[in-house]
Structure formats: C-alpha cells, structure tokens
Write a protein that holds these residues in place. Sequence first.
Motif, PDB file in Angstrom:
ATOM      1  N   ALA A  85      12.035  -5.739   2.969  1.00  0.00           N
ATOM      2  CA  ALA A  85      11.596  -6.978   2.326  1.00  0.00           C
ATOM      3  C   ALA A  85      10.107  -6.865   2.046  1.00  0.00           C
ATOM      4  O   ALA A  85       9.360  -6.306   2.849  1.00  0.00           O
ATOM      5  N   VAL A  86       9.685  -7.369   0.901  1.00  0.00           N
ATOM      6  CA  VAL A  86       8.262  -7.312   0.536  1.00  0.00           C
ATOM      7  C   VAL A  86       7.828  -8.612  -0.132  1.00  0.00           C
ATOM      8  O   VAL A  86       8.653  -9.377  -0.626  1.00  0.00           O
ATOM      9  N   GLY A  87       6.517  -8.805  -0.158  1.00  0.00           N
ATOM     10  CA  GLY A  87       5.944  -9.881  -0.953  1.00  0.00           C
ATOM     11  C   GLY A  87       5.535  -9.317  -2.302  1.00  0.00           C
ATOM     12  O   GLY A  87       5.127  -8.158  -2.402  1.00  0.00           O
ATOM     13  N   THR A 160       0.975  -3.346   5.409  1.00  0.00           N
ATOM     14  CA  THR A 160       0.046  -4.086   6.278  1.00  0.00           C
ATOM     15  C   THR A 160       0.569  -4.110   7.715  1.00  0.00           C
ATOM     16  O   THR A 160       1.737  -3.812   7.976  1.00  0.00           O
ATOM     17  N   LEU A 165       1.486 -12.772   8.162  1.00  0.00           N
ATOM     18  CA  LEU A 165       1.357 -12.486   6.736  1.00  0.00           C
ATOM     19  C   LEU A 165      -0.139 -12.376   6.408  1.00  0.00           C
ATOM     20  O   LEU A 165      -0.995 -12.616   7.249  1.00  0.00           O
ATOM     21  N   GLU A 166      -0.436 -12.016   5.165  1.00  0.00           N
ATOM     22  CA  GLU A 166      -1.811 -11.715   4.787  1.00  0.00           C
ATOM     23  C   GLU A 166      -2.566 -12.995   4.407  1.00  0.00           C
ATOM     24  O   GLU A 166      -1.962 -14.028   4.132  1.00  0.00           O
ATOM     25  N   VAL A 182       3.783  -5.924  -1.065  1.00  0.00           N
ATOM     26  CA  VAL A 182       3.224  -5.799   0.275  1.00  0.00           C
ATOM     27  C   VAL A 182       4.337  -5.963   1.304  1.00  0.00           C
ATOM     28  O   VAL A 182       5.169  -6.858   1.197  1.00  0.00           O
ATOM     29  N   GLY A 183       4.349  -5.050   2.260  1.00  0.00           N
ATOM     30  CA  GLY A 183       5.325  -5.116   3.344  1.00  0.00           C
ATOM     31  C   GLY A 183       4.697  -4.573   4.613  1.00  0.00           C
ATOM     32  O   GLY A 183       3.564  -4.080   4.593  1.00  0.00           O
ATOM     33  N   MET A 184       5.435  -4.654   5.715  1.00  0.00           N
ATOM     34  CA  MET A 184       4.834  -4.288   7.010  1.00  0.00           C
ATOM     35  C   MET A 184       5.432  -3.042   7.635  1.00  0.00           C
ATOM     36  O   MET A 184       4.998  -2.641   8.726  1.00  0.00           O
ATOM     37  N   SER A 207      10.801 -10.950  -1.590  1.00  0.00           N
ATOM     38  CA  SER A 207      11.325 -12.186  -0.996  1.00  0.00           C
ATOM     39  C   SER A 207      10.425 -13.387  -1.240  1.00  0.00           C
ATOM     40  O   SER A 207      10.825 -14.520  -0.992  1.00  0.00           O
ATOM     41  N   ASN A 208       9.206 -13.139  -1.693  1.00  0.00           N
ATOM     42  CA  ASN A 208       8.244 -14.252  -1.883  1.00  0.00           C
ATOM     43  C   ASN A 208       7.064 -13.751  -2.698  1.00  0.00           C
ATOM     44  O   ASN A 208       6.828 -12.550  -2.787  1.00  0.00           O
ATOM     45  N   ALA A 210       3.322 -13.033  -2.662  1.00  0.00           N
ATOM     46  CA  ALA A 210       2.381 -12.749  -1.576  1.00  0.00           C
ATOM     47  C   ALA A 210       1.344 -13.870  -1.483  1.00  0.00           C
ATOM     48  O   ALA A 210       1.167 -14.657  -2.425  1.00  0.00           O
ATOM     49  N   ILE A 223      11.379 -17.380   2.075  1.00  0.00           N
ATOM     50  CA  ILE A 223      11.596 -15.944   2.295  1.00  0.00           C
ATOM     51  C   ILE A 223      13.051 -15.707   2.704  1.00  0.00           C
ATOM     52  O   ILE A 223      13.733 -14.843   2.148  1.00  0.00           O
TER      53      ILE A 223
HETATM   54  N1  HPA Z   1       3.692  -9.771   3.276  1.00  0.00           N
HETATM   55  C1  HPA Z   1       4.025  -8.758   4.101  1.00  0.00           C
HETATM   56  N2  HPA Z   1       5.269  -8.424   4.361  1.00  0.00           N
HETATM   57  C2  HPA Z   1       6.243  -9.133   3.768  1.00  0.00           C
HETATM   58  C3  HPA Z   1       5.973 -10.195   2.893  1.00  0.00           C
HETATM   59  C4  HPA Z   1       4.624 -10.526   2.625  1.00  0.00           C
HETATM   60  O1  HPA Z   1       4.301 -11.452   1.873  1.00  0.00           O
HETATM   61  N3  HPA Z   1       7.177 -10.681   2.482  1.00  0.00           N
HETATM   62  C5  HPA Z   1       8.122  -9.919   3.074  1.00  0.00           C
HETATM   63  N4  HPA Z   1       7.571  -8.990   3.849  1.00  0.00           N
END
Ligand code: HPA
Length: 245
Positions: A85-87, A160, A165-166, A182-184, A207-208, A210, A223
Amino acid sequence: MSVAIIGGTGLTSLPGLEITRREVVHTPYGTPSGPITHGRYSGKEVMFLARHGYGHTIPPHRINYRANVWALKHLGVKRVIAVAAVGGITERMAPGVIAFPDQIIDYTWGRACTFFDVNLTQVTHIDFTYPYDAELRSILIEAARQAGIDHVDGGTYGATQGPRLETAAEIRRMRQDGCEVVGMTGMPEAALARELGLCYATCAVVSNWAAGVRGETVSMNEIEATLKEGMKKVQQLLTYAVPLL
Ligand code: HPA
C-alpha cells in the motif's frame, strides 16, 4: 521458477490460494513475519508471506526483512512479487490506482538493511541502478493490461520509516526529489532481494493522497476503504500474472 508473493497491508492472506501447507523457516537472521504458505494459485505453485504477520501486528520498522527474504531464497524462490500500500504524491497516482514503480529513494533509517554486514571475507557491493527486475515488472504490467486494470507504469517509490505518516513538508520534499508514491516497506526489502539474486518487483496500491497533497489530513478510514477495493484488483491482477511467469 518458484514465485513468492509478499502481501502487505490489506493483503494478509491470498484468497484463491489453494493452500497445501505452511512452513516455519528458521533463518540465521531470526524469524520471518510468519510461516511461508505454500499453495496453488492460477494453476501454479506459489508461496505467500504476509509481511506484517498474519494478524497484521508487525509495524514497518520492526519487520524482519532479512529473515523474510532469506526464508524465501532458502525455499527456492526465484521471483518475488511484492504487494504494498502506498500514498500517492503526483496527479497520476490517485487513490485506487495500481502502480508499478521503477525507481526507489530510501528515507528509512536504522533497519537491518544488508546481508553483507559482518564476518565478511570481502566487502561486497551490489548493483542497484534499476532496483526492480525489468522482466517481472513487464509481466505485472501485461497482467494489468489483460485484466483491464487502470495502472501506472513507472514512478519513484519513496520509502519512509513510519509507522507515522509523513508531514506535508516531508511529502513536498519527496516530490521535489522525484518521488511519486510513498510507502514504508519497500526498503530494505528490494535491496535484500537483489543481494540474494532474487527477481523482485512491486505492485503498489495507492490507498490515499499523501500528506498535504490535497490539503486535508490523511484519513485512516479512507485508507482502509480504498485498500479493500485496491486489493481486489491486485488479486485479479495476480490471477493473470501468475500464469505468465
Ligand atoms: N505514507 C506512507 N505509507 C503509506 C501511505 C502514506 O501516505 N499510504 C499507505 N502507505
């Protein structure tokens, strides 16, 4: 060639996987996130591992990436499809999109990030110019095309530290750096896979937006809801991708 799928948030199991057995692997680096699930998917043998554990209990900075990657290599895996999952940072990375990034910038810190660490006979560096395997990426993209799934070919994944979140400023800086999502969890996983000679590519589910991209704060409910839909697409994509491997 054996393939493994590493499932991220929203994909702690793989519906449609006809499970044959679960295997606990002990590694020199400790315990993986869980047993490796063996099974058949779309007519092929695949392995599955839930990155955050099967109960989704291990946060990104505490995942034992080395144990996970080592375990897969030990079981004969050659190719790893990483679902994450990422932003979304740029316009084309809107929530709901499936992206196949082609570059990485690593902003994580303090993670055990290499197998070439201590007790070496020789200092070892790997080439990481192109962090994702080109062939595996193109298979995933072809699968998305065949499945009729809206997707983005390319983009830089910024990894990250999390678990928070950031900030909006961090995302602004990442955008200036050229990051699109962006993801972790993307690092050190991708580098460790390369160190062990595994072909690795990421299927990122946006998923969203950022932090700060759309002016509002990030909603965890959003998310979750977007991921639920996104992971359905990923499952569909995987049913097309696995036979192409
Ligand atoms: N930032 C970091 N990791 C994520 C995000 C995000 O906005 N959404 C899903 N994983």
